[in-house]
Design an enzyme around this catalytic site. Structure first.
Site, PDB file in Angstrom:
ATOM      1  N   LYS A 192      -9.153  -7.823 -21.219  1.00 47.78           N
ATOM      2  CA  LYS A 192      -8.514  -6.517 -21.101  1.00 47.78           C
ATOM      3  C   LYS A 192      -8.600  -6.049 -19.647  1.00 47.78           C
ATOM      4  CE  LYS A 192      -8.345  -2.395 -24.053  1.00 47.78           C
ATOM      5  NZ  LYS A 192      -9.039  -1.664 -25.130  1.00 47.78           N
TER       6      LYS A 192
ATOM      7  N   GLU B 238     -10.776   4.901 -40.669  1.00 46.08           N
ATOM      8  CA  GLU B 238     -10.838   6.341 -40.949  1.00 46.08           C
ATOM      9  C   GLU B 238     -11.219   6.648 -42.390  1.00 46.08           C
ATOM     10  OE1 GLU B 238      -7.942   5.651 -37.560  1.00 46.08           O
ATOM     11  OE2 GLU B 238      -8.225   4.802 -39.578  1.00 46.08           O
TER      12      GLU B 238
ATOM     13  N   ARG C 130      -4.794   9.342 -42.100  1.00 47.74           N
ATOM     14  CA  ARG C 130      -5.036   8.047 -42.738  1.00 47.74           C
ATOM     15  C   ARG C 130      -6.147   8.114 -43.786  1.00 47.74           C
ATOM     16  NH1 ARG C 130      -3.174   3.796 -39.177  1.00 47.74           N
ATOM     17  NH2 ARG C 130      -5.010   2.506 -39.519  1.00 47.74           N
TER      18      ARG C 130
END
Length: 632
Positions: free
Chosen positions: A280, A366, A394
């Protein structure tokens, strides 16, 4: 420059591997330069340059479907599909979206701003392809973080069951697997991607399948032999058990290896998974050193040093929340912070440093976080669930079924409530009032400034009668004076911040500033407007609502949330339920999705402006009748 010659995926087909590598470096420089002005998701896109190039080199988009999980790592895809000239407008009002957007290009076949959706979408497209008798490829790109989402695991289970031909590319950019298992893992991975090994495995399976099942022992021995070979030679056994053929791990920055493995995977039957290891922030040292900080860049930066060019001003509500939570946790050992993979975005980094044992990051999960909070509360702790408004959607079922139904003491710290600016329609926090206020036992509030946020946190953590939520925006505070010791607020109480007898504006959160400015303009016209800080969305201040109706004041409800099901709807329901006659108009977000841009531009589009409020108040004034001989 090669990049100047790339107008679409077809332009990649004739390039050599060295030319593709040169193009990769040019794309990185392009992204670093453009995002230093516009901001955006820098580190994720720097990490997928070679991967995206390999995909477009081998496959034929848009016939072949590329499905990017979340979509924030699609900048390279946008560059290669004819949109590089639009990058100056990235995440700007009416400009190019920071996520995949179907209206932008035929190459964008799936939209998402939330994670863990790509595998389900890919499964649907593979099923549709086969039902229609077509022959295109379906390729889903999902990160290791998104793979923790329950929805992704549900999809993997179904993909393995259906055995449809499709490709899953697991972009592992946290480097959490390779160090755990060391050099042997890489060695076995190299064997696993070797075409001769593939052929040997197929021949072995064919041989074992020919063994007649003449006796229980012989059949069981054959199955054990097959399984043992898998466990010895296949590093991705988990995915093999799900029913996907595993390839990898593959160096995600080695174009030759990527292309070779993708070609092998394309020729396999059934679903395959390619495990790609990427870095990344690849190619930009500040982003490589701190990929978390550079995941999403919200402000311009100096390319040479990586210094962020942030405006100086009052702290953001998120920072105030995090600091205040530390203060309160110092005094109450029962307080536990919970977040679904957003410790930095939710302002909990300092809390994690101070209370590592009381900080729980569950990853992108979540639903799990909500139900876990229910159990923590049931056991006498005080869980504070820090989550963005758009992501709390969610976990709706868990909020209803596990928390509110059992009336458990969970505190919801609902960040990014209201417009969120450049992240746009998938991230707007404008629906939480509508999906939370109708749930029994829920208390919901929103502060007018950062000091009131502190008071609401004290109120919520003192509250022992069930779930309670505080919603706050993605903006800086007002710079008001901070009380050293925040005092609790009586549940359900509103506050009159400006007196007047011509009309009343019931404003929520940051809309109080808009109301104040409108009131100043109206005052110059001789119209005195009462302004009320309607800080409790549920329960309403019924005493004040009755008083306003008795006075005959015309009312405007001003809220940066969806008009359908918002605070204004709740007030109208109250008056209707009690048979009270009242004049109420709602100024909120109309029934449409507001796209990316600045928060100011989004408010302008929705009509949440001073001018709109002034005009509505003027229109609500009773008209003076004229007699035949002149004014009455």
């Amino acid at each position: 420059m090669l990049l100047e010659q790339i107008d679409g995926p077809k332009d990649l087909k004739t390039l050599t591997i060295p030319e593709l590598e040169q193009l990769a470096e040019e794309i990185r420089r392009f992204l670093i330069e453009k995002l230093s002005v516009t901001g955006g998701h820098l580190a994720p896109n720097l990490g997928v340059v070679e991967l995206t190039l390999a995909m477009h080199y081998l496959f034929d988009s848009p016939k072949d479907k590329f499905i990017f999980d979340v979509g924030h790592q699609s900048y390279v895809h946008k560059i290669l599909t004819g949109r590089k000239d639009r990058f100056d407008t990235l995440r700007k009002y009416k400009g190019m979206c920071g996520f995949v957007k179907r209206a932008e290009s035929e190459h964008d076949v799936w939209e998402a701003g939330h994670s863990s959706t790509s595998l389900s979408a890919a499964m649907g497209m593979a099923l549709a392809r086969d039902l229609k008798g077509e022959s295109n490829e379906v390729i889903a790109v999902i990160g290791d973080g998104a793979l923790t989402g329950g929805m992704a695991l549900e999809a993997l289970n179904h993909i393995g069951h259906e055995k449809k031909k499709m490709m899953v590319i697991l972009n592992d950019n946290e480097m959490s697997i390779a160090p755990n298992v060391g050099a042997m893992h890489h060695y076995l991975g190299k064997i696993r991607t070797d075409r001769h090994y593939q052929k040997a495995k197929e021949e072995l399976n064919q041989l074992l399948n020919k063994i007649p099942a003449i006796g229980g022992k012989l059949a069981k021995t054959a199955e054990r032999l097959k399984d043992s070979i898998k466990y010895l030679l296949v590093s991705g056994i988990l995915f093999e058990q799900f029913g996907l053929t595993y390839f990898g791990p593959v160096d995600g920055h080695d174009l030759g290896q990527l292309i070779d493995v993708m070609e092998q995977a394309r020729n396999a039957t059934g679903p395959v998974l390619i495990h790609v290891i990427t870095v990344k922030g690849k190619g930009y040292s500040p982003a490589e050193a701190d990929s978390h900080k550079w995941h999403g860049v919200s402000s311009p930066y100096k390319i040479e040093s990586g210094q962020m060019l942030k405006a100086v001003g009052p702290p953001m509500y998120t920072e105030v929340f995090g600091n205040t939570l530390i203060e309160m946790a110092e005094r109450d050992k029962r307080i536990v912070a919970v977040t679904p993979a957003m410790p930095s975005g939710s302002g909990l980094v300092k809390f994690a440093e101070r209370f590592p044992d009381r900080m729980i990051d569950v990853g992108i999960a979540e639903q799990h976080a909500a139900t876990m909070c229910a159990a923590l509360a049931m056991e006498g702790l005080k869980p504070v669930y820090a989550v963005y408004s758009t992501f709390l959607q969610r976990a709706y079922d868990q909020v209803v079924h596990d928390i509110c139904r059992q009336n458990l003491n969970v505190v919801f710290a609902i960040d990014r409530a209201g417009f969120v600016g450049p992240d746009g329609e998938t991230h707007q926090g404008v629906y939480d009032i509508a999906y939370l206020r109708h749930i029994p036992n829920m208390v919901l509030m929103m502060p007018k400034d950062e000091n009131e946020l502190r008071r609401m946190m004290r109120t919520a953590l003192d509250y022992e009668s069930g779930p309670i939520g505080i919603r706050y925006p993605r903006i800086n505070g007002l710079g008001v004076e901070i009380d050293p010791e925040p005092l609790p607020i009586p549940i359900g109480s509103w506050e009159t911040v400006r007196d007047g007898d011509s009309a009343a504006i019931l404003a929520l959160g940051p809309m109080l500033e808009v109301a104040e400015e409108a009131a100043e303009q109206l005052k110059r016209e001789g119209i005195n407007v009462r302004i009320i800080n309607a800080r409790f969305i549920k329960p309403l201040d019924e005493t004040m609502l009755r008083q306003l109706a008795q006075e005959g004041l015309r009312m405007i409800v001003l809220e940066e949330t969806a008009e359908l099901g918002g605070l204004g709807s709740s007030i109208l329901e109250f008056y209707s339920l009690h048979g009270i006659s009242a004049s109420v108009r709602i100024i909120g977000i109309p029934d449409l999705f507001i796209e990316h841009g600045s928060i100011k531009e989004q408010r302008q589009e929705a009509g949440l402006t001073v001018e709109r409020v002034v005009n509505e108040v003027m229109a609500m004034r009773p008209r003076v009748r004229k007699s035949a001989s002149g004014p009455a």
